[in-house]
Write an enzyme that holds these catalytic residues in place. Structure first.
Site, PDB file in Angstrom:
ATOM      1  N   GLY A  40       0.829  -1.196   0.000  1.00 25.97           N
ATOM      2  CA  GLY A  40       0.000   0.000   0.000  1.00 25.97           C
ATOM      3  C   GLY A  40       0.863   1.246   0.000  1.00 25.97           C
ATOM      4  CB  CYS A  41       0.318   4.616   1.408  1.00 21.26           C
ATOM      5  SG  CYS A  41       1.186   6.184   1.631  1.00 21.26           S
ATOM      6  CG  PHE A  42       5.955   4.966  -0.480  1.00 16.93           C
ATOM      7  CD1 PHE A  42       5.312   6.133  -0.093  1.00 16.93           C
ATOM      8  CD2 PHE A  42       6.589   4.962  -1.721  1.00 16.93           C
ATOM      9  CE1 PHE A  42       5.294   7.264  -0.891  1.00 16.93           C
ATOM     10  CE2 PHE A  42       6.587   6.089  -2.543  1.00 16.93           C
ATOM     11  CZ  PHE A  42       5.922   7.233  -2.127  1.00 16.93           C
ATOM     12  CD1 TRP A  43       4.659   8.462   2.470  1.00 17.87           C
ATOM     13  CD2 TRP A  43       2.583   9.147   2.954  1.00 17.87           C
ATOM     14  NE1 TRP A  43       4.372   9.523   1.649  1.00 17.87           N
ATOM     15  CE2 TRP A  43       3.106   9.965   1.932  1.00 17.87           C
ATOM     16  CE3 TRP A  43       1.292   9.389   3.416  1.00 17.87           C
ATOM     17  CZ2 TRP A  43       2.377  11.018   1.368  1.00 17.87           C
ATOM     18  CZ3 TRP A  43       0.560  10.424   2.860  1.00 17.87           C
ATOM     19  CH2 TRP A  43       1.095  11.233   1.854  1.00 17.87           C
TER      20      TRP A  43
END
Length: 205
Positions: A40-43
């Site tokens: 998903g979002c790499f954050w």
């Protein structure tokens, strides 16, 4: 399993590209291990692995696609084939590779195809990118080992790593820089809480 790895050299080399220039890259050493993982979002993955003992660097980037010069907006369009991913470099004398991989499967839903929550598209696919046959086997074993945690089949893509494109500076260490941002509060904080619940002995305060 620690050994010289091409990804460490590749990530360092990518740092000179205008796409990204991350100070943490200098900590990537050839005698450590680097896994490239997309969840998903790499954050989100970045936020947890940054707090994991034995991890010396976490670099956000794009990989797995066909665009030779992706950026955040082109990747988010879903037209590049790239996934948001992190290159996690760690010392196996401190933390086993199996723990790094089991954390990965605990931190996102690997049973949803091309989406994580409200983040939808192939750029958010659950993915693991290997460089060697040994890594591929480790990744496949991790999928089998963690399947019992999920009611539905794990759909995590396991594919050979091509070029890793370092993301723009704003996306590096995002949670550490913007903890009050809405996405961090609503999406990332619960993931950190889950990591602390199940992997407290592996996390720094």
């Amino acid at each position: 399993m620690a050994r010289p790895q091409g990804i460490a050299t590749e990530v360092r080399a990518a740092a000179v590209n205008p796409v990204g220039n991350h100070p943490g890259l200098s900590t990537i050493e050839e005698d450590m291990t680097t896994f490239v993982l997309g969840g998903g979002c790499f954050w989100c993955l970045d936020a947890v692995y940054q707090k994991t003992k034995g991890v010396s660097a976490v670099v956000s980037g794009y990989t797995g696609g066909h665009d030779p010069s992706p950026d955040y907006y082109s990747v988010c369009s879903g037209t590049t084939g790239h996934a948001e991913a992190v290159a996690v470099t760690f010392d196996e004398t401190v933390i086993p590779a199996t723990v790094i991989l089991d954390m990965f499967f605990a931190l996102h839903d690997p049973t949803t195809l091309n989406r994580q929550g409200y983040d939808v598209g192939t750029q958010y696919r659950s993915s693991m990118f290997y460089e060697t046959t040994e890594e591929k086997i480790l990744f496949e074993e991790a999928i089998e080992r963690n399947q019992h945690l999920w009611k539905n089949p794990i759909v995590t893509e396991v594919s050979r790593l091509s070029r890793f494109h370092v993301a723009e500076d704003i996306h590096q260490d995002y949670f550490a820089k913007y903890p009050e941002q809405g996405y961090c509060q609503v999406i990332i904080n619960p993931k950190l809480a889950k990591a602390r619940k199940y992997y407290s002995s592996w996390l720094v305060a």
